[in-house]
Write an enzyme that holds these catalytic residues in place. Structure first.
Site, PDB file in Angstrom:
ATOM      1  N   GLY A 257       0.798  -1.235   0.000  1.00 44.10           N
ATOM      2  CA  GLY A 257       0.000   0.000   0.000  1.00 44.10           C
ATOM      3  C   GLY A 257       0.824   1.275   0.000  1.00 44.10           C
ATOM      4  N   PRO A 300       5.304  -4.511  -1.040  1.00 45.95           N
ATOM      5  CG  PRO A 300       7.437  -3.712  -1.569  1.00 45.95           C
ATOM      6  CD  PRO A 300       6.729  -4.687  -0.665  1.00 45.95           C
ATOM      7  NE  ARG A 339      -4.018   2.804 -10.744  1.00 47.14           N
ATOM      8  CZ  ARG A 339      -3.778   3.984 -10.232  1.00 47.14           C
ATOM      9  NH1 ARG A 339      -3.290   4.961 -10.979  1.00 47.14           N
ATOM     10  NH2 ARG A 339      -4.018   4.208  -8.961  1.00 47.14           N
ATOM     11  CE1 TYR A 343      -9.598   1.366  -8.248  1.00 51.00           C
ATOM     12  CE2 TYR A 343      -7.753   1.676  -9.743  1.00 51.00           C
ATOM     13  CZ  TYR A 343      -8.580   0.843  -9.015  1.00 51.00           C
ATOM     14  OH  TYR A 343      -8.386  -0.503  -9.052  1.00 51.00           O
ATOM     15  CB  CYS A 370     -17.005   3.880 -28.304  1.00 56.60           C
ATOM     16  SG  CYS A 370     -16.528   4.133 -30.004  1.00 56.60           S
ATOM     17  CD  GLU A 371     -17.319   3.286 -21.702  1.00 59.43           C
ATOM     18  OE1 GLU A 371     -17.362   3.950 -20.650  1.00 59.43           O
ATOM     19  OE2 GLU A 371     -17.533   2.060 -21.762  1.00 59.43           O
ATOM     20  CE1 TYR A 399      -2.283  -3.478  -8.244  1.00 62.52           C
ATOM     21  CE2 TYR A 399      -1.106  -1.458  -7.690  1.00 62.52           C
ATOM     22  CZ  TYR A 399      -1.531  -2.727  -7.353  1.00 62.52           C
ATOM     23  OH  TYR A 399      -1.197  -3.262  -6.128  1.00 62.52           O
TER      24      TYR A 399
HETATM   25  N1  LLP Z   1      -0.670  -6.987  -0.391  1.00 64.35           N
HETATM   26  C1  LLP Z   1      -1.985  -7.242  -0.549  1.00 64.35           C
HETATM   27  C2  LLP Z   1      -2.602  -8.279   0.261  1.00 64.35           C
HETATM   28  C3  LLP Z   1      -2.730  -6.505  -1.481  1.00 64.35           C
HETATM   29  O1  LLP Z   1      -4.029  -6.763  -1.628  1.00 64.35           O
HETATM   30  C4  LLP Z   1      -2.095  -5.515  -2.258  1.00 64.35           C
HETATM   31  C5  LLP Z   1      -2.843  -4.729  -3.253  1.00 64.35           C
HETATM   32  C6  LLP Z   1      -0.710  -5.294  -2.069  1.00 64.35           C
HETATM   33  C7  LLP Z   1      -0.033  -6.041  -1.121  1.00 64.35           C
HETATM   34  C8  LLP Z   1       0.077  -4.282  -2.858  1.00 64.35           C
HETATM   35  O2  LLP Z   1      -0.363  -2.993  -2.707  1.00 64.35           O
HETATM   36  P1  LLP Z   1       0.526  -1.797  -3.337  1.00 64.35           P
HETATM   37  O3  LLP Z   1       1.854  -1.799  -2.602  1.00 64.35           O
HETATM   38  O4  LLP Z   1       0.697  -2.085  -4.770  1.00 64.35           O
HETATM   39  O5  LLP Z   1      -0.253  -0.572  -3.096  1.00 64.35           O
HETATM   40  N2  LLP Z   1      -5.857  -1.577  -8.766  1.00 64.35           N
HETATM   41  C9  LLP Z   1      -5.588  -0.591  -7.744  1.00 64.35           C
HETATM   42  C10 LLP Z   1      -4.750  -1.146  -6.613  1.00 64.35           C
HETATM   43  C11 LLP Z   1      -5.333  -2.406  -5.994  1.00 64.35           C
HETATM   44  C12 LLP Z   1      -4.449  -2.971  -4.928  1.00 64.35           C
HETATM   45  C13 LLP Z   1      -4.892  -4.331  -4.527  1.00 64.35           C
HETATM   46  N3  LLP Z   1      -4.083  -4.942  -3.522  1.00 64.35           N
HETATM   47  C14 LLP Z   1      -4.918   0.621  -8.403  1.00 64.35           C
HETATM   48  O6  LLP Z   1      -4.745   0.612  -9.612  1.00 64.35           O
HETATM   49  O7  LLP Z   1      -4.616   1.592  -7.725  1.00 64.35           O
END
Ligand code: LLP
Length: 441
Positions: A257, A300, A339, A343, A370-371, A399
């Site tokens: 995250g 990460p 994205r 979002y 087409c949106e 992503y």
């Molecule tokens: N660990 C778990 C259990 C997770 O569900 C996730 C992300 C991560 C680690 C990695 O998170 P990161 O470090 O990448 O923030 N599609 C969305 C993001 C969805 C994240 C889902 N889980 C976007 O494009 O922002």
């Protein structure tokens, strides 16, 4: 280099420069030439930036907590070439499906360093994980706990597991990517007593070995405090469970995250700041609560790949609605990057073949789908863009590609990896034939 473009250039990969012709160069490759050679839309990954981020995570966390394992969250983007790089960098891997696991397996990724996540792993996926010897399965719910124990017993093995907690902590991010709160579909809630029941059942399960606990709050999380709060709740819980059951927290997985800047004005903690605060909290609680120091796992995804990736598009139509708006239309869109539409994600952009020209034109970069919602960047200052120019959007490594689709039957883009003046294709562009290759009449 014009000072106006500098804050934007800092969002691009670490090797980014502008050459004498005013072209953006990444990994010593002129991206305008790459667009010519490989076509557009094109995603470029900079190998130096990728490896640098892996090292930064390892160094920063291990500085304060030497027993840390950094596992890359594959969902941010995994293919064979990336999996090989993470293997070489000695990271672990977080996978959430049989598909991600298969990519890891295809490059002989050490499976003892793979953590299998997910709120509804299918029996087939769990069987595959057990048969391949996946190191840790992160159990999300009671159904899975029972199913996994049964499958492990059938195979005569003891499977290492972590339990995913739902700590009830709001990470203050987009609702679609918030997972730490009580109503989340992920994990065993602490507040309802279900987490305690899970520890009880897991520690007495015949073929499961409960190694530790996990939470993941959401993504991206640009505040540090939610991590601190969740660590406090989880370790307090670990101590209680140690008193009630035969439980010792050997591994503590605080999820991923970690946020990254997408725009010139965005301020988020550095990797070092996350590492410092998280390990400080962990270390002080561990001694205060009299716990053994667990191995720390961090997951990460975005913070490793986002900055390394750049999307290139070619400009087609430039449409002026006098006094209202100017659209610069490109040859990709929400099919390769959903994205912004999903979002409200914000990006910057640069005209890659005019990186030295002053930017006085407020435009909206629209895709070709087409949106009306197919907008990649709303209101961005660009050099005057004309048909044939190349638009570069930074921070596209996380992503975009894994969430890409064939909407409007657009073939998905090619991806190249650049390093020291060389560019190699790591995924070829889809063809019209590919689009039909699974169809049967
Ligand atoms: N660990 C778990 C259990 C997770 O569900 C996730 C992300 C991560 C680690 C990695 O998170 P990161 O470090 O990448 O923030 N599609 C969305 C993001 C969805 C994240 C889902 N889980 C976007 O494009 O922002």
């Amino acid at each position: 280099m014009s000072t106006k473009t500098v804050p934007k250039v800092n969002l691009f990969p670490l090797t980014t420069e502008v050459n004498k012709q005013g072209h953006l160069c990444i990994g010593d490759c002129d991206v305008v030439e790459l667009a010519e050679e490989f076509g557009t839309p094109l995603y470029i990954f900079d190998e130096f930036t990728l490896r640098h981020k892996c090292c930064e995570f390892k160094d920063e966390f291990c500085k304060y907590h030497p027993d840390t394992l950094v596992i890359y969250a594959s969902k941010a983007f995994l293919n064979k070439a990336l999996a090989l790089i993470f293997k070489e960098e000695r990271l672990g891997l977080d996978v959430v499906s049989g598909g991600e696991l298969s990519i890891a397996h295809s490059v002989d990724f050490p499976l003892d360093k793979v953590y299998f996540h997910g709120n509804n792993k299918t029996p087939e996926e769990l069987k595959l994980a057990l048969d391949l010897g996946v190191g840790k399965i992160v159990v999300d719910n009671f159904y899975e706990l029972e199913l996994l124990n049964r499958l492990a017993r059938k195979r005569g093995i003891d499977q290492n597991i972590l339990l995913r907690l739902s700590p009830g902590v709001d990470p203050h991010t987009h609702g679609y990517t918030t997972t730490g709160t009580i109503e989340s579909k992920f994990g065993f809630p602490l507040a309802t007593g279900q987490a305690e029941e899970a520890v009880n059942r897991a520690s007495s399960a015949s073929n499961l070995n409960l190694l530790g606990l996990h939470f993941h709050l959401g993504s991206p999380v640009s505040e540090i405090q939610p991590y601190e709060l969740a660590i406090e709740l989880a370790l307090g819980f670990a101590r209680e469970m140690g008193k009630k059951f035969d439980f010792n927290i050997g591994e503590f997985d605080i999820g991923g995250g970690f946020a990254v800047p997408y725009t010139a004005d965005s301020r988020v903690p550095t990797i070092g700041e996350y590492a410092r605060a998280i390990t400080d909290k962990l270390n002080s609680l561990v001694s205060g609560l009299g716990l053994n120091r667990p191995r720390l796992i961090v997951e990460p995804g975005r913070a490793i790949v986002a900055q390394a990736g750049v999307a290139l598009y070619k400009v087609g139509a430039v449409k002026e609605i006098p006094g209202i708006k100017r659209y610069v239309c490109v040859d990709g869109g929400i099919s390769d990057n959903i994205r912004p539409a999903l979002y409200g994600a914000k990006y910057e952009a640069l005209v890659a073949n005019k990186a030295l020209e002053s930017e006085g034109n407020m435009v909206t970069i629209a895709g070709k789908l087409c949106e009306s919602g197919d907008i990649l960047v709303q209101d961005v200052n660009l050099a005057a863009a004309r048909p044939g120019d190349i638009i570069a959007i930074p921070v596209c490594g996380a992503y975009s590609i894994p969430m890409a689709s064939n909407y409007n039957a657009l073939p998905r883009p090619a991806i190249v990896m650049v390093k020291e003046g060389r560019a190699r294709l790591i995924r070829r562009r889809e063809t019209y034939q590919d689009l039909m290759s699974l169809d049967l009449i």
